[in-house]
Motif scaffolding. Structure first.
Motif, mmCIF file in Angstrom:
data_model
loop_
_atom_site.group_PDB
_atom_site.id
_atom_site.type_symbol
_atom_site.label_atom_id
_atom_site.label_comp_id
_atom_site.label_asym_id
_atom_site.label_seq_id
_atom_site.Cartn_x
_atom_site.Cartn_y
_atom_site.Cartn_z
ATOM 1 N N CYS A 185 23.879 89.540 47.834
ATOM 2 C CA CYS A 185 23.497 90.778 48.805
ATOM 3 C C CYS A 185 22.255 90.936 49.281
ATOM 4 O O CYS A 185 21.260 90.613 48.907
ATOM 5 N N GLY A 187 21.019 93.182 50.637
ATOM 6 C CA GLY A 187 19.989 94.574 50.416
ATOM 7 C C GLY A 187 18.985 94.331 49.296
ATOM 8 O O GLY A 187 17.739 94.852 49.126
ATOM 9 N N CYS A 188 19.473 93.587 48.319
ATOM 10 C CA CYS A 188 18.577 93.564 46.909
ATOM 11 C C CYS A 188 18.288 91.931 46.694
ATOM 12 O O CYS A 188 17.861 91.842 45.644
ATOM 13 N N CYS A 207 21.178 98.633 43.385
ATOM 14 C CA CYS A 207 21.322 98.591 44.918
ATOM 15 C C CYS A 207 22.565 99.153 45.335
ATOM 16 O O CYS A 207 23.735 99.133 44.706
ATOM 17 N N ASP A 209 24.208 98.818 48.299
ATOM 18 C CA ASP A 209 25.072 98.112 49.149
ATOM 19 C C ASP A 209 25.951 97.255 48.313
ATOM 20 O O ASP A 209 27.380 97.074 48.827
ATOM 21 N N CYS A 210 25.610 96.875 47.178
ATOM 22 C CA CYS A 210 26.525 96.023 46.237
ATOM 23 C C CYS A 210 26.759 96.721 45.042
ATOM 24 O O CYS A 210 27.299 95.989 44.049
#
Ligand SMILES: [Zn+2]
Ligand SMILES: [Zn+2]
Length: 389
Positions: A185, A187-188, A207, A209-210
């Motif tokens: 991911c 994002g993280c 996170c 996003d995931c």
């Protein structure tokens, strides 16, 4: 991801790069390994699958400059001996030999402030969605089986059909459609956690996003809808040890739900229900049987032939034996684990005929007349007198 994961895992070694590897070297190493280890290239190879996940996890951290910096710092801190997982210094904290920063620092209950929150930016905390991608032991599963009385005594092998979650066979547990792979991911950075700074404090949270898994699946597996786990019916062969009793549980280690991210599977507990036998009963390891006898047999004595689990046995009934008496035949009961057996307990019970023919009735009347001076209830006489007064 917990502090322990970070300390115990060598992400550089996982990717086969030196600790001072450049971003490009890391990326190259990851791509090469991901191709080699991808579940599609190694169908059914659990080892390759575990390596594939480990490599993805390592890349998730090392490919993100910020995460990599935190990881390097954490490794330096622990390598220097400031904290040693499982070391004597923390032995009294009841973490069961394990090591979890959240436990030690009070972060587990989500208390605000304190050092737990400071370090929370560096290490994920226990619980919550943020922990979704850390190894987690599979859940224990309990099921039931009904077996025959004699099978329970002698031991048996029974097939057991189980429907339980298992690693998805279509995608090998990655959750991604065959031919594709989950990606870390962005994002993280694959850790499942994002760090938010607020003044002097750094907070970490799952996170979005995931959803804390650390992975993005662009093309989910249709079989398991991207979960990596699907329901599977398995047939297990369970060996029931000789002497098992009704209600006992048998533990089959590692046959429960699969673990996540390389963690061990849970255990399967099989509760055994033993169907009653029409003749035999059980009292622990003693086998019980009630044998009908006639009044003359008890009075004059006899030798009975009594069935056992493996044939028959002769039981001598001495003259003048009381009804209801229990005779013990050593070693003819239920086998014990580790050798030997319980006893066979034979309960004698007088069988009273419903009707007698004339001749038998006359004989009985003659017997009653001959023994009329014998009062079997003499012991109760005093009590009966007392009750009158
Ligand atoms: Zn799947
Ligand atoms: Zn994420």
């Amino acid at each position: 991801m917990s502090a322990r994961d970070w300390i115990e895992k060598d992400f550089y070694a996982e990717l086969g790069v030196p600790p001072d590897a450049s971003t490009d070297e890391i990326k190259k190493a990851y791509r090469k390994l991901a191709r080699e280890l991808h579940p599609d290239a190694n169908p059914g190879d659990a080892k390759a699958e575990a390596r594939f996940k480990a490599v993805s996890e390592a890349y998730g951290v090392l490919s993100d400059a910020e995460k990599r910096k935190q990881y390097d710092e954490a490794r330096r801190l622990f390598a220097g001996g400031a904290f040693r997982p499982g070391g004597g210094g923390f032995g009294g904290f009841g973490t069961g030999g394990g090591f979890d920063f959240g436990d030690l620092l009070g972060g587990a209950s989500g208390g605000s402030g304190g050092i737990g929150d400071l370090l929370g930016g560096l290490f994920g905390r226990r619980g919550g969605a943020g922990a979704a991608n850390r190894p987690k032991r599979g859940a224990d599963v309990e099921t039931e089986v009904h077996i025959d009385f004699l099978d329970a005594v002698r031991g048996a092998t029974v097939p057991l059909r189980l429907t339980s979650p298992a690693s998805c066979g279509t995608c090998g547990g990655t959750g991604a459609r065959p031919g594709t792979a989950p990606r870390a991911c962005p994002g993280c950075g694959g850790s499942g956690l994002v760090t938010r700074n607020q003044g002097a404090f750094a907070f970490s949270e799952p996170c979005r996003d995931c959803r804390g898994t650390g992975q993005i699946i662009d093309d989910p597996c249709l079989e398991c809808a991207g979960e990596g786990v699907s329901t599977r019916t398995r047939t297990l062969t369970v060996r029931i040890p000789a002497g098992v009793d009704d209600g006992q549980r048998i533990r089959l280690a590692g046959q429960g739900e699969p673990g996540r991210n390389g963690a061990p599977a849970g255990d399967l507990y099989v509760r055994v229900h033993v169907d009653p036998h029409h003749v035999f009963g059980r009292s622990g390891h003693d086998l019980t049987i009630t044998v009908p006898v006639t009044f003359p047999e008890l009075v004059m004595g006899t030798t009975l032939t009594v069935p056992t689990l493996d044939g028959k046995v002769s039981v001598r009934v001495p003259a003048g034996t009381a009804s209801g008496r229990v005779l013990r035949v050593r070693g003819r009961g239920v086998p014990r684990r580790g050798g030997g057996s319980g006893d066979l307990l034979v309960t004698l019970r007088v069988d009273v005929p419903r009707d007698l023919d004339e001749k038998a009735k006359e004989a009985l009347e003659a017997y009653a007349a001959a023994t009329k001076d014998h009062d079997p209830r003499a012991g109760l006489a005093a009590l009966l007198e007392h009750g009158k007064g």
